[in-house]
Design a protein around this motif. Sequence first.
Motif, PDB file in Angstrom:
ATOM      1  N   LEU A 337       0.828  -1.207   0.000  1.00  0.00           N
ATOM      2  CA  LEU A 337       0.000   0.000   0.000  1.00  0.00           C
ATOM      3  C   LEU A 337       0.862   1.256   0.000  1.00  0.00           C
ATOM      4  N   ASN A 338       1.804   1.329   0.936  1.00  0.00           N
ATOM      5  CA  ASN A 338       2.658   2.515   1.060  1.00  0.00           C
ATOM      6  C   ASN A 338       4.134   2.213   0.856  1.00  0.00           C
ATOM      7  N   ALA A 339       4.438   1.051   0.290  1.00  0.00           N
ATOM      8  CA  ALA A 339       5.832   0.657   0.029  1.00  0.00           C
ATOM      9  C   ALA A 339       6.653   0.628   1.317  1.00  0.00           C
ATOM     10  N   GLN A 340       6.046   0.115   2.379  1.00  0.00           N
ATOM     11  CA  GLN A 340       6.768   0.068   3.648  1.00  0.00           C
ATOM     12  C   GLN A 340       6.912  -1.383   4.120  1.00  0.00           C
ATOM     13  N   GLY A 341       6.078  -1.826   5.055  1.00  0.00           N
ATOM     14  CA  GLY A 341       6.279  -3.120   5.694  1.00  0.00           C
ATOM     15  C   GLY A 341       6.359  -4.293   4.737  1.00  0.00           C
ATOM     16  N   ARG A 342       5.269  -4.568   4.017  1.00  0.00           N
ATOM     17  CA  ARG A 342       5.218  -5.763   3.180  1.00  0.00           C
ATOM     18  C   ARG A 342       6.210  -5.691   2.031  1.00  0.00           C
ATOM     19  N   THR A 343       6.349  -4.512   1.438  1.00  0.00           N
ATOM     20  CA  THR A 343       7.320  -4.355   0.349  1.00  0.00           C
ATOM     21  C   THR A 343       8.732  -4.620   0.847  1.00  0.00           C
ATOM     22  N   CYS A 344       9.080  -4.049   2.011  1.00  0.00           N
ATOM     23  CA  CYS A 344      10.436  -4.228   2.545  1.00  0.00           C
ATOM     24  C   CYS A 344      10.697  -5.669   2.952  1.00  0.00           C
ATOM     25  N   VAL A 345       9.675  -6.376   3.442  1.00  0.00           N
ATOM     26  CA  VAL A 345       9.844  -7.783   3.803  1.00  0.00           C
ATOM     27  C   VAL A 345      10.204  -8.601   2.561  1.00  0.00           C
ATOM     28  N   VAL A 346       9.436  -8.403   1.488  1.00  0.00           N
ATOM     29  CA  VAL A 346       9.669  -9.180   0.262  1.00  0.00           C
ATOM     30  C   VAL A 346      10.998  -8.798  -0.377  1.00  0.00           C
ATOM     31  N   VAL A 347      11.263  -7.495  -0.495  1.00  0.00           N
ATOM     32  CA  VAL A 347      12.504  -7.045  -1.123  1.00  0.00           C
ATOM     33  C   VAL A 347      13.710  -7.471  -0.293  1.00  0.00           C
ATOM     34  N   GLY A 348      13.628  -7.320   1.041  1.00  0.00           N
ATOM     35  CA  GLY A 348      14.730  -7.731   1.901  1.00  0.00           C
ATOM     36  C   GLY A 348      15.004  -9.220   1.807  1.00  0.00           C
ATOM     37  N   ALA A 349      13.928 -10.018   1.768  1.00  0.00           N
ATOM     38  CA  ALA A 349      14.102 -11.465   1.642  1.00  0.00           C
ATOM     39  C   ALA A 349      14.728 -11.819   0.297  1.00  0.00           C
ATOM     40  N   LEU A 350      14.304 -11.119  -0.758  1.00  0.00           N
ATOM     41  CA  LEU A 350      14.843 -11.396  -2.083  1.00  0.00           C
ATOM     42  C   LEU A 350      16.325 -11.027  -2.173  1.00  0.00           C
ATOM     43  N   LEU A 351      16.701  -9.905  -1.574  1.00  0.00           N
ATOM     44  CA  LEU A 351      18.102  -9.507  -1.563  1.00  0.00           C
ATOM     45  C   LEU A 351      18.951 -10.531  -0.805  1.00  0.00           C
ATOM     46  N   THR A 352      18.419 -11.027   0.304  1.00  0.00           N
ATOM     47  CA  THR A 352      19.140 -12.025   1.088  1.00  0.00           C
ATOM     48  C   THR A 352      19.236 -13.342   0.328  1.00  0.00           C
ATOM     49  N   PHE A 353      18.144 -13.728  -0.317  1.00  0.00           N
ATOM     50  CA  PHE A 353      18.123 -14.979  -1.082  1.00  0.00           C
ATOM     51  C   PHE A 353      19.159 -14.957  -2.198  1.00  0.00           C
ATOM     52  N   ARG A 354      19.321 -13.790  -2.835  1.00  0.00           N
ATOM     53  CA  ARG A 354      20.270 -13.647  -3.937  1.00  0.00           C
ATOM     54  C   ARG A 354      21.690 -13.328  -3.441  1.00  0.00           C
ATOM     55  N   LYS A 355      21.863 -13.351  -2.107  1.00  0.00           N
ATOM     56  CA  LYS A 355      23.176 -13.118  -1.479  1.00  0.00           C
ATOM     57  C   LYS A 355      23.764 -11.754  -1.836  1.00  0.00           C
ATOM     58  N   GLN A 356      22.862 -10.772  -2.051  1.00  0.00           N
ATOM     59  CA  GLN A 356      23.325  -9.405  -2.285  1.00  0.00           C
ATOM     60  C   GLN A 356      23.552  -8.665  -0.974  1.00  0.00           C
ATOM     61  N   VAL A 357      22.930  -9.142   0.090  1.00  0.00           N
ATOM     62  CA  VAL A 357      23.179  -8.647   1.442  1.00  0.00           C
ATOM     63  C   VAL A 357      23.191  -9.849   2.377  1.00  0.00           C
ATOM     64  N   ARG A 358      23.744  -9.646   3.572  1.00  0.00           N
ATOM     65  CA  ARG A 358      23.807 -10.741   4.557  1.00  0.00           C
ATOM     66  C   ARG A 358      23.378 -10.206   5.918  1.00  0.00           C
ATOM     67  N   GLY A 359      22.361 -10.804   6.481  1.00  0.00           N
ATOM     68  CA  GLY A 359      21.946 -10.443   7.822  1.00  0.00           C
ATOM     69  C   GLY A 359      20.924  -9.321   7.846  1.00  0.00           C
ATOM     70  N   ALA A 360      20.137  -9.309   8.926  1.00  0.00           N
ATOM     71  CA  ALA A 360      19.038  -8.345   9.050  1.00  0.00           C
ATOM     72  C   ALA A 360      19.546  -6.904   9.105  1.00  0.00           C
ATOM     73  N   GLN A 361      20.638  -6.664   9.832  1.00  0.00           N
ATOM     74  CA  GLN A 361      21.153  -5.300   9.947  1.00  0.00           C
ATOM     75  C   GLN A 361      21.587  -4.762   8.589  1.00  0.00           C
ATOM     76  N   GLU A 362      22.255  -5.604   7.813  1.00  0.00           N
ATOM     77  CA  GLU A 362      22.714  -5.165   6.491  1.00  0.00           C
ATOM     78  C   GLU A 362      21.533  -4.923   5.560  1.00  0.00           C
ATOM     79  N   VAL A 363      20.505  -5.760   5.661  1.00  0.00           N
ATOM     80  CA  VAL A 363      19.294  -5.555   4.855  1.00  0.00           C
ATOM     81  C   VAL A 363      18.664  -4.204   5.186  1.00  0.00           C
ATOM     82  N   THR A 364      18.498  -3.914   6.491  1.00  0.00           N
ATOM     83  CA  THR A 364      17.880  -2.671   6.915  1.00  0.00           C
ATOM     84  C   THR A 364      18.682  -1.462   6.440  1.00  0.00           C
TER      85      THR A 364
END
Length: 371
Positions: A337-364
């Motif tokens: 809806l506002n490109a916040q919670g759900r968008t960041c969850v999916v995008v953060g998970a995708l970045l982690t899955f593709r090994k472009q970032v590592r760990g929650a702090q780095e994702v944030t």
Amino acid sequence: LRAAPAASLGGTMPLKWRGSTGAPGESAPSIPASELQHLSQLPDELAFLRDPQCNPDLSDLRNQRTGRIRSNAADRTSSHNTHHYRQALGHIVSSWVFQTVVILVILMDLVLTCLSFTDVLDEDSGVSEALSWVILCVLAVDVIGRLMYQGYSFWKKCMNVFEFMLVPITLVEMLLLRHLTLPLPLLRTLRPIFRGIRVARVLIRSLGRGSEYLSHVRALVSGDRIRYRQDGFDLDLCYITGQIIAMSLPAVGHDAMFRNPHLEVAQFLNEKHGNKYLVVNTTTRQSYPTASFFGRVFHFPILTNSVPSLDALLRLCTILDMYMEADPKHVVCVHSLNAQGRTCVVVGALLTFRKQVRGAQEVTSFLDRAR
């Protein structure tokens, strides 16, 4: 993936991995062999992308109208320096300070126009002439600044064309009535005409502010998030990486006053990425038409203020990763809806899955910088 109860999915809606189908066409267009090879590598959940209706011929005028594609899309790329100059000019012209000055000048023009129908202010006086020149200069700077910033898209709006025409008309009015000696009968004929033009100028300028107000409202709603302001677009949208886009809901109706109008989003994706994008809708319902996106919308519903199950999220990341790996030009556009919670969850998970970032702090940290 079989549909499962919401409770077992940790906040995800009953899951039906599905895509949206576009508006049916009269005949199915042929898909290039190279693109068919890429599409053949996709998982079954994205099988709908093999539908010819999702891969239209974008050189066809009917498809361009459906996808809101401007005919000169290939001509809008500019040099690096020119882009930065236009961006800087756009920030100045659309800034709150400049727009406040414009509004004050419009109000001043309205007052002078009302006084011109009375004997309170002499139209030929030095004060009236000086104020008229100020109004003309601000009008010209505003119109020319928006023209240089928006480029060709400036002429797509009738209100912009009217405002541009007002500049020479106002200049002719001032030169004819104040700096030329005209016969009295001709002067009596011209003065009511130019007074009518002056009234029209105030009305057009006031109406023209409407679209600017909406842009300011959308900017306020998006907060401090980065907006895409380029090539005539002003969207709550940004590139997280070259293949991942995050944005707010493509809205219709009254919601489009506060969020991204869905037709503008479709225009952006069709012009920038052609048949190489996939929109991922993480809201609980499909609230906007998908015809302008040619049906390239994948629905992954997540309940508001909730998260999906890890199994569902892992499967989504696998699907999206396969789509991006099939062709380096493939782009995934995730929205809530506002490109916040759900968008960041999916995008953060995708970045982690593709090994472009590592760990929650780095994702944030990565999302904070990118978004």
